[in-house]
Scaffold this motif. Structure first.
Motif, short mmCIF file in Angstrom:
data_model
loop_
_atom_site.label_atom_id
_atom_site.label_comp_id
_atom_site.label_asym_id
_atom_site.label_seq_id
_atom_site.Cartn_x
_atom_site.Cartn_y
_atom_site.Cartn_z
N TRP A 2 52.45 16.09 -18.83
CA TRP A 2 51.40 16.21 -17.81
C TRP A 2 49.99 16.12 -18.38
O TRP A 2 49.11 15.56 -17.76
CB TRP A 2 51.57 17.52 -17.03
N PHE A 3 49.77 16.67 -19.56
CA PHE A 3 48.43 16.68 -20.13
C PHE A 3 48.22 15.60 -21.18
O PHE A 3 47.13 15.50 -21.73
CB PHE A 3 48.11 18.07 -20.70
N ARG A 4 49.27 14.83 -21.49
CA ARG A 4 49.17 13.71 -22.43
C ARG A 4 48.60 14.12 -23.79
O ARG A 4 47.83 13.40 -24.41
CB ARG A 4 48.31 12.59 -21.85
N VAL A 5 49.00 15.30 -24.26
CA VAL A 5 48.57 15.76 -25.58
C VAL A 5 49.34 14.96 -26.63
O VAL A 5 50.56 14.82 -26.53
CB VAL A 5 48.84 17.27 -25.75
N PRO A 6 48.67 14.40 -27.63
CA PRO A 6 49.38 13.62 -28.65
C PRO A 6 50.38 14.49 -29.42
O PRO A 6 50.16 15.68 -29.66
CB PRO A 6 48.25 13.15 -29.58
N LEU A 7 51.48 13.85 -29.81
CA LEU A 7 52.57 14.57 -30.50
C LEU A 7 52.10 15.29 -31.77
O LEU A 7 52.51 16.43 -31.99
CB LEU A 7 53.71 13.61 -30.82
N PRO A 8 51.26 14.67 -32.62
CA PRO A 8 50.84 15.41 -33.82
C PRO A 8 50.15 16.74 -33.51
O PRO A 8 50.35 17.73 -34.21
CB PRO A 8 49.88 14.44 -34.53
N ILE A 9 49.37 16.78 -32.43
CA ILE A 9 48.69 18.02 -32.07
C ILE A 9 49.70 19.05 -31.58
O ILE A 9 49.63 20.24 -31.92
CB ILE A 9 47.61 17.75 -31.00
N ILE A 10 50.67 18.60 -30.78
CA ILE A 10 51.71 19.51 -30.30
C ILE A 10 52.47 20.11 -31.48
O ILE A 10 52.72 21.32 -31.53
CB ILE A 10 52.68 18.78 -29.34
N VAL A 11 52.82 19.27 -32.45
CA VAL A 11 53.56 19.75 -33.62
C VAL A 11 52.71 20.72 -34.43
O VAL A 11 53.19 21.78 -34.86
CB VAL A 11 54.02 18.56 -34.49
N LEU A 12 51.43 20.40 -34.63
CA LEU A 12 50.56 21.26 -35.44
C LEU A 12 50.32 22.61 -34.78
O LEU A 12 50.18 23.63 -35.46
CB LEU A 12 49.22 20.56 -35.70
N VAL A 13 50.27 22.65 -33.45
CA VAL A 13 50.00 23.91 -32.74
C VAL A 13 51.29 24.69 -32.51
O VAL A 13 51.39 25.87 -32.85
CB VAL A 13 49.27 23.64 -31.40
#
Length: 197
Positions: free
Chosen positions: A165-176
């Motif tokens: 829904w928010f189109r957050v890039p995968l690297p940011i999701i993994v890092l957070v």
């Protein structure tokens, strides 16, 4: 209040495969895997041949998804290396890609001839929907068998919402969410150790 039932006991694993067995298993999964071979690789390794447990496969696939490149291809390299070293990696990856590449090249030639026909476009749309349904069904089956704790389910839902829904890039999701997920697993393991002590 009734206690939740314990997950069913895992069947014993079969002996580790050699390169030829890996090639055959991944070749079958690659040929069956229109729209994504992940469903068929899991079925071959976990259900049919019993080389890996559900949890083992989920961990390898999860690592494959956060690395660059196709997730099931990354998993093939890791699984092949785990069972049969470098020859196993080549066998699993070669089996996964060889026959689909032949089929793909044939379809490209046919697509150039028939792409403008409405029935062909409708068929491809229906095939994509069926493949998406298979991936979702496979995910639900894995969740049911793994029975992750509530905090990991919450992290999974957060990552899905962030990506879809928010189109957050995968690297940011993994890092957070990666460190949060690791902390949750460590916390649960310590809590379980204290409960047994």
């Amino acid at each position: 209040m009734p206690k939740p039932s314990a997950p069913p006991a895992e069947l014993p694993l079969n002996p580790p495969p050699g390169p030829a067995q890996l090639f055959a298993a991944f070749a079958k999964a690659g040929l069956m895997g229109f729209g994504g071979a992940q469903v068929w690789v899991r079925r071959a390794l976990v259900e049919e041949r019993r080389w890996m447990t559900e949890r083992d496969y989920a961990e390898v696939l999860g690592l494959g998804q956060v690395l660059p490149g196709p997730n099931v291809g990354n998993a093939a390299v890791m699984i092949g290396r785990r069972f049969a070293g470098l020859p196993g990696s080549f066998a699993a990856t070669g089996g996964l890609y060889l026959f689909p590449l032949i089929v793909l090249m044939s379809l490209v030639l046919l697509w150039q001839e028939f792409a403008d026909i409405p029935a062909v476009a409708a068929f491809m749309h229906g095939l994509a929907c069926a493949a998406a349904g298979m991936v979702i069904g496979n995910g639900l089956r894995m969740i049911g068998r793994l029975r992750p704790p509530p905090e990991l389910i919450a992290i999974g839902i957060l990552s899905t919402v962030a990506a879809a829904w928010f189109r957050v890039p995968l690297p940011i999701i993994v890092l957070v969410l990666g460190p949060i997920s690791i902390a949750a697993v460590v916390w649960r393991a310590r809590r379980g150790g204290e409960a047994r002590a």
